[in-house]
Design a protein around this motif. Sequence first.
Motif, PDB file in Angstrom:
ATOM      1  N   ARG A 293       0.757   2.663  -3.408  1.00  0.00           N
ATOM      2  CA  ARG A 293      -0.561   2.932  -3.981  1.00  0.00           C
ATOM      3  C   ARG A 293      -0.514   4.257  -4.738  1.00  0.00           C
ATOM      4  N   GLY A 294      -0.942   4.232  -5.996  1.00  0.00           N
ATOM      5  CA  GLY A 294      -0.930   5.435  -6.816  1.00  0.00           C
ATOM      6  C   GLY A 294       0.384   5.667  -7.548  1.00  0.00           C
TER       7      GLY A 294
ATOM      8  N   ARG B 158      -6.096  10.626  -4.887  1.00  0.00           N
ATOM      9  CA  ARG B 158      -7.225   9.793  -4.466  1.00  0.00           C
ATOM     10  C   ARG B 158      -6.746   8.377  -4.134  1.00  0.00           C
ATOM     11  N   MET B 159      -5.877   7.836  -4.963  1.00  0.00           N
ATOM     12  CA  MET B 159      -5.391   6.477  -4.742  1.00  0.00           C
ATOM     13  C   MET B 159      -4.485   6.396  -3.522  1.00  0.00           C
ATOM     14  N   GLN B 160      -3.794   7.478  -3.199  1.00  0.00           N
ATOM     15  CA  GLN B 160      -2.904   7.494  -2.048  1.00  0.00           C
ATOM     16  C   GLN B 160      -3.665   7.570  -0.727  1.00  0.00           C
TER      17      GLN B 160
ATOM     18  N   THR C 130     -10.717   5.379 -11.599  1.00  0.00           N
ATOM     19  CA  THR C 130     -10.690   6.539 -10.704  1.00  0.00           C
ATOM     20  C   THR C 130     -11.104   7.802 -11.443  1.00  0.00           C
TER      21      THR C 130
ATOM     22  N   SER D  38       0.820  -1.212   0.000  1.00  0.00           N
ATOM     23  CA  SER D  38       0.000   0.000   0.000  1.00  0.00           C
ATOM     24  C   SER D  38       0.854   1.263   0.000  1.00  0.00           C
TER      25      SER D  38
ATOM     26  N   TYR E  99      -9.919   3.097  -4.417  1.00  0.00           N
ATOM     27  CA  TYR E  99      -9.523   3.664  -5.701  1.00  0.00           C
ATOM     28  C   TYR E  99      -8.449   2.819  -6.387  1.00  0.00           C
ATOM     29  N   THR E 100      -7.554   2.219  -5.604  1.00  0.00           N
ATOM     30  CA  THR E 100      -6.508   1.395  -6.201  1.00  0.00           C
ATOM     31  C   THR E 100      -7.105   0.227  -6.971  1.00  0.00           C
TER      32      THR E 100
ATOM     33  N   ARG F 190      -3.674  10.294  -8.507  1.00  0.00           N
ATOM     34  CA  ARG F 190      -2.714   9.725  -7.553  1.00  0.00           C
ATOM     35  C   ARG F 190      -3.068  10.101  -6.125  1.00  0.00           C
TER      36      ARG F 190
END
Length: 306
Positions: free
Chosen positions: A166-167, A231-233, A246, A163, A238-239, A229
């Motif tokens: 992530r992003g 949002r995914m972080q 996304t 994780s 989102y990932t 990125r």
Amino acid sequence: MSTEPISSSERLITSLFAGAIAGAIAKTTIAPLDRTKINFQTQNAQFSFREASYFLAKTYRQNGFTSLWRGNSATMARIIPYAAIQYSSHEQFKHLLRVETNAQKKAKPHRSFVAGSLAGVVSTMATYPLDLARARMAVSHHDKYHNLLEVFIKTIREEGAFSLYRGLVPTVLGVIPYAGSSFFTYETLKRLHYDYYGLNEPHPTLRFCFGAVAGLIGQSASYPLDIVRRRMQTHRGYTEIGILGTMKKVVLEEGFIHGLYKGLSLNWVKGPIAVGISFTSFDIISNFLRTVVYQPFVSSSSHPQR
């Protein structure tokens, strides 16, 4: 003062030091604006300068002046190695791709873009977990994460080690046009200045303007991927849906412009300032190290008195 050209290793060392200092100065200067941008990027809320001002004022009233720099320690932990690696690798890629002479720059301008993009990719890959930690500290309450180490411990414990990346994919995809266009624009403007004025070095104010233009173009070229990125972080879910998923989710819920370009107007303020300061600081510090400090030291060491 010695005018001998410095070696490749000397250029690497000076660019590492100059890049680290330049990155730290630039990011600290615009840290409150950076935190404001991240807050809106990661929330389903309408952005405006009025709302951004309200966020800054509310943060100041509730948590004090220094809270505007919350997450800056994580930013420094990331930006110092990031900027050092980015600037030093850019110097190396410029040499490898032969974009250092004016004639080659005119004939092959795309090489400057490629050198900047590769430098951005290398520095991003090397420091990405620190970027994720900085983003999480910026959008969370201070009770959740007390320091940078706690971000890593809690993230790994709750979400797993992977994780921390992530992003990463949208970040790398975004840094290619961002770093490429930023370095290309700045180097091109400096070359045009050289073509017009000859050997005269640009004034620091002019360097800052060149960097500001480079930052404006670079930020605009890659901004939607910056939204993705973030949002995914900072959000779960989102990932799993990926980059396109996304983007689709953001557009459906918030609209194309208001979603994927949320906070861009603020970036048009802080981005040019940060990039202008960074490029200007790097040029001044690296030139100082190479001409005032490093070369005389090397020269005196190489030619001892008899």
